[in-house]
Write an enzyme that holds these catalytic residues in place. Structure first.
Site, PDB file in Angstrom:
ATOM      1  N   VAL A 123       0.833  -1.199   0.000  1.00  0.00           N
ATOM      2  CA  VAL A 123       0.000   0.000   0.000  1.00  0.00           C
ATOM      3  C   VAL A 123       0.867   1.250   0.000  1.00  0.00           C
ATOM      4  CG1 VAL A 123      -1.640   1.338   1.384  1.00  0.00           C
ATOM      5  CG2 VAL A 123      -1.984  -1.127   1.077  1.00  0.00           C
ATOM      6  N   GLN A 157       2.387   2.338  -3.383  1.00  0.00           N
ATOM      7  CA  GLN A 157       1.475   2.978  -4.318  1.00  0.00           C
ATOM      8  C   GLN A 157       0.962   4.313  -3.803  1.00  0.00           C
ATOM      9  OE1 GLN A 157       0.886   2.442  -7.310  1.00  0.00           O
ATOM     10  NE2 GLN A 157      -0.873   3.769  -7.701  1.00  0.00           N
ATOM     11  N   GLU A 158       0.720   4.409  -2.522  1.00  0.00           N
ATOM     12  CA  GLU A 158       0.110   5.617  -1.958  1.00  0.00           C
ATOM     13  C   GLU A 158       1.039   6.827  -2.013  1.00  0.00           C
ATOM     14  OE1 GLU A 158      -2.762   6.469  -0.972  1.00  0.00           O
ATOM     15  OE2 GLU A 158      -3.878   4.601  -0.836  1.00  0.00           O
ATOM     16  N   SER A 159       2.262   6.671  -1.549  1.00  0.00           N
ATOM     17  CA  SER A 159       3.139   7.828  -1.388  1.00  0.00           C
ATOM     18  C   SER A 159       4.478   7.691  -2.085  1.00  0.00           C
ATOM     19  CB  SER A 159       3.400   8.073   0.102  1.00  0.00           C
ATOM     20  OG  SER A 159       4.166   7.004   0.647  1.00  0.00           O
ATOM     21  N   TYR A 167      -5.941   0.926  -8.845  1.00  0.00           N
ATOM     22  CA  TYR A 167      -5.297   0.830  -7.533  1.00  0.00           C
ATOM     23  C   TYR A 167      -5.333  -0.606  -7.027  1.00  0.00           C
ATOM     24  CZ  TYR A 167      -4.356   1.898  -2.597  1.00  0.00           C
ATOM     25  OH  TYR A 167      -3.825   1.935  -1.328  1.00  0.00           O
TER      26      TYR A 167
END
Length: 619
Positions: free
Chosen positions: A475, A478-480, A584
């Site tokens: 996660v 991909q998120e930050s 996502y």
């Protein structure tokens, strides 16, 4: 005192304290706007020289250091001059321009980038360089401080309105015109505000000035569409040729002429609109008609290609069309989410069974770093050893940029590994991803591109929350992109990109006052808590957890249990109507599979600590 001025004074105060030897606690491995704490007796000489120049107020010495080379030390010297309020604005502006020239760009550092842009604007304005000030304030729009200053400097109403419109401030753009006529600004602004009657009038005035202008003709057609004047809209879109197919498709669908709608949408050649056409067909159970459209999309390279290949496989299987099913399977990218759903393996090499690759093989047989790595490693290591992590990372990042520019793959790998041992993952992962994209399919590169970041914190929080560490990393990646200071345009914050309202809710869930979202440990802890909650909510279904983390658990749950999906995963993949959530889910699931592949002990909690350092490829 305006807000930007207050920020500048605060930065100057912090810098003064830092350089006086006071330690500021912040996540290591991510160079900040300001230098790290320097204590002369412990510092390597290049940094001791910088400290002496600063303490003595020797502007000439600082300017000489800033201009001497393109080093990180030169950048720090330039920044020291840029925030020194004792200096003339023109001197500070020149120093800031030098610092910006040297700085490692990072689009995810939005808050810092904005402050630097505002500082540049204020210094330029104070130095009488209105052109530079206006350009910088325009770049910082729609920030409220930039807006006020920009409106005070820009006297021309047309340039003012155009800049405001470009920044998405449509109402302010119209206001800035003050009753003046500028249809090329008025029309799109009014349309964006949903004022279609007025927009239509503005587009037609634009066409009166510029007959045949393609942008104005298209805008006129869309205004007619939204006003429900379908006959006129049909004629307007038809006159546009290929550019009118999208509008004609929507008009045909509105009129219930599905075949015509599909024909127009497919004629655009746009993957997203062809995907829309397949939805129209499937809604009427016309699966055999949808199948060739899916295959056409799958032959392309858009984000819809793998979704379409899988959907074509599903439909072909149901229709017992073996040839179409085989073509669809062949179009599925190896290692993709859908390929793995059908039994395929992740794209990453298996360290237990596959050759490790030339770079990893070299690491197993030799410990000699490249010349570029040799040049900076001792200084970075010494800085890190005396507690100057920011300066150590800054030196390595500048060396990494140089190695990338020179195409020195070995140096890039070695420098990236050292950066990750210092907990810098943002730029090192970016560099590794670019190596993978260039074809360097090597175990060391893969592990750099998918690092077990902040290993102690992640493994501890994973254990506390009863979840797998790989899920947190999948996660986070991909998120930050492993940036602790990342802020999305929607306001999500930190490594795990948690929205402020969700952050507060997680604090309540944990029975504590909400922590600092930009603190590495707090952000990982809150993200882990949220993932654990989602796993309970979705009964351990990782796909729904991943989709829910992005799209919201309510939306995902309603869709999955809806009458038309009925908990069928194949239908769920097709019916996710948020393209961001659909992509996502696939990317994070792929990340998770790659982490499990690269670090076989992750799922069992048996990952060796040797996997966490720069020597991990050699174990």
């Amino acid at each position: 005192m305006n807000q930007s001025r207050a920020v500048l004074l605060l930065l100057a105060l912090v810098l003064s304290l830092v350089l006086a030897g006071l330690w500021i606690d912040r996540p290591s491995g991510d160079p900040q706007l300001l230098p790290a704490a320097f204590t002369e007796p412990r510092l390597p000489e290049p940094y001791a020289e910088l400290q002496r120049a600063r303490e003595s107020g020797d502007t000439a010495a600082l300017q000489a250091i800033a201009a001497a080379d393109d080093s990180y030390r030169a950048y720090l010297s330039a920044m020291e001059l840029a925030i020194d309020e004792r200096l003339e604005p023109a001197t500070r502006l020149a120093a800031l321009e030098r610092a910006l020239e040297l700085r490692v760009d990072d689009a995810l550092r939005r808050a810092e980038n904005r402050e630097l842009t505002l500082l540049r604007a204020e210094l330029a304005a104070a130095a009488g360089d209105d052109a530079t000030a206006l350009a910088a304030y325009r770049e910082a729009l729609p920030d409220a401080r930039a807006l006020e200053a920009f409106l005070g400097l820009e006297a021309d109403p047309y340039r003012r309105a155009a800049a405001l419109q470009s920044a998405g401030l449509q109402a302010r753009a119209l206001e800035a015109l003050g009753g003046l006529t500028a249809p090329s600004i008025e029309a799109p602004a009014l349309r964006a505000l949903g004022r279609y009657d007025e927009a239509l009038d503005a587009y037609r005035r634009w066409l009166a000035e510029q007959p045949g202008n393609a942008t104005a003709l298209l805008g006129e057609a869309w205004c007619l569409f939204y006003l429900g004047r379908d006959d006129e809209a049909t004629a307007a879109f038809a006159a546009l040729g290929a550019d009118g197919h999208y509008g004609l498709g929507l008009l045909a669908n509105r009129a219930g002429r599905i075949d015509a709608a599909v024909e127009h949408l497919v004629s655009t050649g746009r993957a997203d609109l062809m995907w829309l056409a397949t939805g129209l067909l499937e809604a009427r159970d016309r699966y055999a008609d949808a199948l060739p459209v899916y295959l056409r999309i799958a032959r392309g390279s858009s984000a819809y290609a793998d979704d379409s290949a899988y959907r074509a496989y599903v439909l072909a299987t149901r229709l017992e069309d073996g040839a179409a099913a085989q073509e669809a399977l062949a179009l599925l990218p190896a290692g993709s989410f859908f390929a793995m759903k059908l039994g395929g393996a992740p794209a990453a090499p298996d360290p237990l069974t596959e050759p490790v690759g030339a770079l990893s093989d070299a690491a197993l047989t030799a410990d000699q770093p490249s010349e570029r790595a040799l040049a900076v490693t001792p200084l970075a290591t010494e800085l890190h050893a005396v507690g100057e992590a920011d300066a150590a990372v800054g030196e390595l990042l500048f060396a990494l940029r140089e190695a990338e520019a020179a195409g020195d793959v070995a140096a890039v790998v070695e420098l990236a590994e050292l950066l990750q041992s210092f907990d810098e993952y943002r730029q090192s992962v970016r560099a590794a991803r670019e190596l993978l994209a260039a074809g360097h399919d090597d175990l060391r590169v893969w592990r750099l591109a998918y690092p077990p970041a902040w290993p102690l914190t992640v493994t501890e929080e994973a254990a506390l929350n009863g979840i797998e560490p790989a899920l947190i990393w999948a996660v986070m990646r991909q998120e930050s992109a492993f940036s602790p200071v990342a802020v999305s345009r929607s306001g999500a914050q930190g490594l795990m990109q948690v929205m402020p309202t969700t952050w507060d809710w997680i604090g309540e869930l944990r029975g504590e006052e909400p922590g600092d979202p930009f603190d590495v440990r707090s952000n990982i802890a809150y993200g882990a808590t949220y993932l654990a909650w989602l796993l309970r909510y979705f009964d351990g279904d990782e796909e729904l957890v991943i989709a829910g983390y992005n799209g919201g658990q309510g939306y995902v749950n309603r869709l999955f249990r809806s009458e038309w999906v009925a908990e069928d995963k194949d239908e769920f993949y097709r019916e996710i109507d948020r393209s961001e959530t659909r992509e996502y889910l696939q990317i994070v699931y792929e990340n998770l599979a790659v982490y499990r592949q690269l670090y076989p002990g992750l799922a069992q909690g048996e990952l060796a600590w040797s996997d966490f350092g720069p020597e991990r490829a050699r174990n």
